[in-house]
Motif scaffolding. Structure first.
Motif, short mmCIF file in Angstrom:
data_model
loop_
_atom_site.label_atom_id
_atom_site.label_comp_id
_atom_site.label_asym_id
_atom_site.label_seq_id
_atom_site.Cartn_x
_atom_site.Cartn_y
_atom_site.Cartn_z
N ARG A 98 0.83 -1.20 0.00
CA ARG A 98 0.00 0.00 0.00
C ARG A 98 0.87 1.26 0.00
NH1 ARG A 98 -5.18 -0.68 1.58
NH2 ARG A 98 -5.34 1.33 0.49
N TRP A 105 -6.65 4.10 -0.42
CA TRP A 105 -5.98 4.59 0.77
C TRP A 105 -6.83 5.58 1.55
CZ3 TRP A 105 -1.76 2.89 3.14
CH2 TRP A 105 -1.23 3.68 4.18
N PRO A 106 -6.90 5.55 2.88
CA PRO A 106 -6.26 4.56 3.77
C PRO A 106 -7.18 3.38 4.10
CG PRO A 106 -7.21 6.30 5.10
CD PRO A 106 -7.60 6.58 3.66
N GLY A 107 -8.25 3.23 3.34
CA GLY A 107 -9.17 2.11 3.59
C GLY A 107 -8.60 0.81 3.07
N PRO A 108 -9.31 -0.30 3.33
CA PRO A 108 -8.88 -1.59 2.78
C PRO A 108 -9.19 -1.65 1.28
CG PRO A 108 -10.93 -1.83 3.99
CD PRO A 108 -10.52 -0.39 4.15
N LEU B 84 -3.62 -4.77 8.99
CA LEU B 84 -3.73 -3.69 8.00
C LEU B 84 -2.83 -2.54 8.44
CD1 LEU B 84 -7.58 -3.88 7.31
CD2 LEU B 84 -5.74 -5.03 6.11
N ASN B 86 -3.12 0.75 8.20
CA ASN B 86 -2.97 1.95 7.38
C ASN B 86 -3.20 3.21 8.21
OD1 ASN B 86 -2.67 0.13 5.29
ND2 ASN B 86 -4.79 0.32 4.60
N GLN B 87 -3.98 3.08 9.28
CA GLN B 87 -4.32 4.26 10.08
C GLN B 87 -3.66 4.24 11.45
OE1 GLN B 87 -8.15 5.84 9.27
NE2 GLN B 87 -8.78 4.12 7.99
N PRO B 108 -15.62 -6.81 3.77
CA PRO B 108 -14.81 -6.67 4.99
C PRO B 108 -15.48 -5.70 5.95
CG PRO B 108 -13.83 -5.41 3.20
CD PRO B 108 -15.02 -6.12 2.61
N TRP B 110 -13.99 -3.33 7.81
CA TRP B 110 -13.35 -2.02 7.98
C TRP B 110 -14.00 -1.01 7.04
CZ3 TRP B 110 -10.83 -6.56 6.89
CH2 TRP B 110 -10.24 -7.17 8.01
N GLY B 111 -14.26 0.16 7.57
CA GLY B 111 -14.81 1.22 6.75
C GLY B 111 -16.27 1.03 6.40
#
Lengths: 134, 134
Positions: A98, A105-108, B84, B86-87, B108, B110-111
């Motif tokens: 990534r 970004w920044p999600g999956p 993950l 990313n955050q 998924p 997330w988000g």
């Protein structure tokens, strides 16, 4: 004992890179992200904890090898690693490089827009780099 | 050598369950999914491949323990496992029990929408079950 056969959905979405000790290494056909899939070549696996202990140890090594190699090859800021399998029941591990500002970004990456298939030449060149660099 | 300290964002989003050999075990404060987070208690880790080999082997055991235990406790159809980050840059592993028809299924988690915080009593009861069942 049943033989390993790659799930048709994974076969359709990826290109072959290599067979490691345990896992088949595949390139996801989505040029938005450098995205590897590891599939342990054992029949009947659905969950991480379905693996025999010795195989789990090998898989861990292979995940780390894929992640560190992919990070070096691509200069990625972050590696995402996941075993989801809600749609494809065969155990498979995503290892994704990534970059800040990439498409999701920044999600999956899963469920985020449509895949952008590789052109043949860049795909083959990237597969060559993966074979040498992972 | 720096001491391990839980990232403030993880601390804010979770409740303490237990300390295992390597990982702090946390319950994500989102009642939509039975959702465990494992955080290796080592300072300065960002990626799976940052772990020492011996710690990686322990983490693998703990992921499998969390996944198989959560599956038994919840009757989940599928376990999702992911690193993950990313955050939140501190290495942490999600282990999530998924059921067909849950809020994000088959995508998924997330988000996907906003977390639904636990009420105190169901949260504490679930933590007790996790302490005994994982």
């Amino acid at each position: 004992m049943a033989e390993f056969a790659l799930h048709p959905r994974l076969a359709a979405d990826t290109a072959f890179v290599a067979d490691w000790d345990l896992s088949r290494v595949l390139l996801m056909n989505d040029a938005r992200y450098p995205w590897i899939v590891l599939v342990p070549r054992r029949a009947g696996l659905g969950e991480w904890h379905d693996l025999a202990d010795a195989d789990a140890a090998i898989l861990t090594r292979e995940i780390r090898r894929a992640g560190s190699g992919l990070k070096k090859l691509t200069g990625a800021g972050k590696i995402n690693t996941a075993a989801l399998g809600n749609q494809v029941p065969q155990l498979h591990l995503h290892v994704i490089a990534r970059h800040a500002g990439d498409a999701a970004w920044p999600g999956p990456v899963w469920g985020h827009g449509a895949a952008r298939p590789y052109e043949t030449r860049p795909r083959d060149e990237f597969i060559s780099r993966l074979r040498m660099g992972l």
